[in-house]
Scaffold this motif. Structure first.
Motif, PDB file in Angstrom:
ATOM      1  N   SER A 139       0.884  -1.235   0.094  1.00 15.58           N
ATOM      2  CA  SER A 139      -0.095  -0.082  -0.126  1.00 15.58           C
ATOM      3  C   SER A 139       0.747   1.114  -0.031  1.00 15.58           C
ATOM      4  O   SER A 139       0.333   2.162  -0.556  1.00 15.58           O
ATOM      5  N   ARG A 140       1.929   1.092   0.629  1.00 13.87           N
ATOM      6  CA  ARG A 140       3.083   2.402   0.824  1.00 13.87           C
ATOM      7  C   ARG A 140       4.444   1.652   0.804  1.00 13.87           C
ATOM      8  O   ARG A 140       4.559   0.655   1.526  1.00 13.87           O
ATOM      9  N   ARG A 141       5.385   2.898   0.610  1.00 14.01           N
ATOM     10  CA  ARG A 141       6.736   2.389   0.910  1.00 14.01           C
ATOM     11  C   ARG A 141       7.141   3.669   1.756  1.00 14.01           C
ATOM     12  O   ARG A 141       7.040   4.641   1.285  1.00 14.01           O
ATOM     13  N   GLU A 142       7.785   3.277   2.960  1.00 15.82           N
ATOM     14  CA  GLU A 142       8.264   4.490   3.601  1.00 15.82           C
ATOM     15  C   GLU A 142       9.810   4.208   4.366  1.00 15.82           C
ATOM     16  O   GLU A 142      10.107   3.282   4.438  1.00 15.82           O
ATOM     17  N   TRP A 143      10.182   5.418   4.501  1.00 15.79           N
ATOM     18  CA  TRP A 143      11.761   5.220   5.174  1.00 15.79           C
ATOM     19  C   TRP A 143      11.544   5.618   6.781  1.00 15.79           C
ATOM     20  O   TRP A 143      10.930   6.617   7.019  1.00 15.79           O
ATOM     21  N   ILE A 144      11.672   4.517   7.524  1.00 13.28           N
ATOM     22  CA  ILE A 144      11.420   4.268   8.891  1.00 13.28           C
ATOM     23  C   ILE A 144      12.389   4.620   9.665  1.00 13.28           C
ATOM     24  O   ILE A 144      13.494   3.690   9.517  1.00 13.28           O
ATOM     25  N   PRO A 145      12.653   5.411  10.933  1.00 14.60           N
ATOM     26  CA  PRO A 145      13.717   5.523  11.638  1.00 14.60           C
ATOM     27  C   PRO A 145      14.145   4.229  12.079  1.00 14.60           C
ATOM     28  O   PRO A 145      13.056   3.418  12.861  1.00 14.60           O
ATOM     29  N   LEU A 146      15.439   3.809  12.030  1.00  8.38           N
ATOM     30  CA  LEU A 146      15.790   2.252  12.604  1.00  8.38           C
ATOM     31  C   LEU A 146      15.729   2.148  13.939  1.00  8.38           C
ATOM     32  O   LEU A 146      15.151   1.193  14.431  1.00  8.38           O
ATOM     33  N   LYS A 147      15.829   3.177  14.702  1.00 13.85           N
ATOM     34  CA  LYS A 147      15.850   3.219  15.955  1.00 13.85           C
ATOM     35  C   LYS A 147      14.476   2.781  16.506  1.00 13.85           C
ATOM     36  O   LYS A 147      14.250   2.420  17.620  1.00 13.85           O
ATOM     37  N   LEU A 148      13.298   3.063  15.694  1.00 13.44           N
ATOM     38  CA  LEU A 148      11.864   2.519  16.057  1.00 13.44           C
ATOM     39  C   LEU A 148      11.692   1.166  16.128  1.00 13.44           C
ATOM     40  O   LEU A 148      10.563   0.420  16.416  1.00 13.44           O
ATOM     41  N   VAL A 149      12.456   0.357  15.176  1.00 17.02           N
ATOM     42  CA  VAL A 149      12.085  -1.146  14.931  1.00 17.02           C
ATOM     43  C   VAL A 149      12.082  -1.958  15.978  1.00 17.02           C
ATOM     44  O   VAL A 149      10.867  -2.621  16.042  1.00 17.02           O
ATOM     45  N   PRO A 150      12.706  -2.108  17.046  1.00 17.45           N
ATOM     46  CA  PRO A 150      12.370  -3.052  17.940  1.00 17.45           C
ATOM     47  C   PRO A 150      10.974  -2.675  18.705  1.00 17.45           C
ATOM     48  O   PRO A 150      10.329  -3.643  19.229  1.00 17.45           O
ATOM     49  N   ASP A 151      10.674  -1.422  18.826  1.00 15.16           N
ATOM     50  CA  ASP A 151       9.366  -1.523  19.387  1.00 15.16           C
ATOM     51  C   ASP A 151       8.039  -1.678  18.276  1.00 15.16           C
ATOM     52  O   ASP A 151       7.136  -1.972  18.732  1.00 15.16           O
ATOM     53  N   MET A 152       8.440  -1.321  17.176  1.00 21.87           N
ATOM     54  CA  MET A 152       7.379  -1.859  16.149  1.00 21.87           C
ATOM     55  C   MET A 152       7.215  -3.287  16.032  1.00 21.87           C
ATOM     56  O   MET A 152       6.309  -3.737  16.004  1.00 21.87           O
ATOM     57  N   ILE A 153       8.540  -4.185  16.406  1.00 21.07           N
ATOM     58  CA  ILE A 153       8.405  -5.425  16.296  1.00 21.07           C
ATOM     59  C   ILE A 153       7.666  -6.003  17.485  1.00 21.07           C
ATOM     60  O   ILE A 153       6.717  -6.851  17.602  1.00 21.07           O
ATOM     61  N   ALA A 154       7.740  -5.491  18.615  1.00 16.16           N
ATOM     62  CA  ALA A 154       7.271  -5.819  19.943  1.00 16.16           C
ATOM     63  C   ALA A 154       5.684  -5.407  20.008  1.00 16.16           C
ATOM     64  O   ALA A 154       5.125  -6.213  20.563  1.00 16.16           O
ATOM     65  N   ARG A 155       5.328  -4.413  19.278  1.00 13.20           N
ATOM     66  CA  ARG A 155       3.970  -4.157  18.898  1.00 13.20           C
ATOM     67  C   ARG A 155       3.230  -5.077  17.986  1.00 13.20           C
ATOM     68  O   ARG A 155       1.977  -4.896  17.599  1.00 13.20           O
ATOM     69  N   GLY A 156       3.975  -6.068  17.379  1.00  9.12           N
ATOM     70  CA  GLY A 156       3.487  -6.674  16.322  1.00  9.12           C
ATOM     71  C   GLY A 156       3.406  -6.320  14.709  1.00  9.12           C
ATOM     72  O   GLY A 156       2.576  -6.536  14.025  1.00  9.12           O
ATOM     73  N   GLU A 157       3.909  -5.132  14.633  1.00  6.83           N
ATOM     74  CA  GLU A 157       3.775  -4.218  13.522  1.00  6.83           C
ATOM     75  C   GLU A 157       4.751  -4.867  12.273  1.00  6.83           C
ATOM     76  O   GLU A 157       4.533  -4.579  11.147  1.00  6.83           O
TER      77      GLU A 157
END
Length: 176
Positions: A139-157
């Motif tokens: 649906s979209r492609r985005e540049w996401i701050p790498l520092k947010l990755v662990p929390d994104m994974i923990a939230r199931g994203e």
């Protein structure tokens, strides 16, 4: 305790996978029929820019009826170099051409059922070449701050285990 495969035969196959039935001997001498899925290798790629942002795709997976962030990925064609396939997939799915790719890791996401190997690569930077050829992939492609990755994974994203593993490894390499 090692299981021994005595025989294996194809039950069904197509361009994408083969379902086989194996006669397996257990360490205690018993036998069992074990179905397994033979798959082509998968090549995965992303890039990290100077701001330590990682290129991700937001997509829906109809099989699990779930949404999540992923990296560009696809099967390696017969005779194709895996790193070349990873770069091709990234370009087709995101519209960004990666710089020189570095191997990140290889994972076996479901080795109790399949022989799938997913080869993950990354590059420092990418060049935008235009809209993605395979825009239907996300649906979209985005540049996401790498520092947010662990929390994104923990939230199931990031629901896919192969993507989560690669992103955590990339986070570790870039940010410690």
């Amino acid at each position: 305790m090692q299981w021994t495969k005595l025989s294996e035969q194809a039950v069904y196959e197509n361009r994408w996978f083969r379902v086989n039935l194996a006669d397996v001997e257990l360490p205690d001498g018993r036998h069992l029929d074990h179905f397994l899925i033979r798959l082509r290798p998968v090549a995965v790629a992303t890039a990290v820019n100077e701001a330590n942002e990682v290129l991700l795709l937001w997509r829906h997976r109809f099989i699990t009826d779930s949404w999540g962030w992923e990296l560009a990925a696809g099967v390696v064609e017969d005779g194709e170099d895996i790193a070349f396939a990873a770069a091709r997939e990234m370009e087709e799915e995101t519209g960004w051409r990666p710089g020189p790719l570095r191997h990140l890791l290889t994972v076996e996401p479901s080795n109790g059922l399949t022989d799938a190997r997913h080869h993950l690569y990354w590059s420092e930077g990418a060049t935008y070449i235009g809209p993605p050829e395979d825009a239907f992939e996300s649906s979209r492609r985005e540049w996401i701050p790498l520092k947010l990755v662990p929390d994104m994974i923990a939230r199931g994203e990031v629901p896919a285990a192969n993507m989560a593993a690669g992103l955590l490894m990339l986070h570790h390499l870039r940010l410690g």
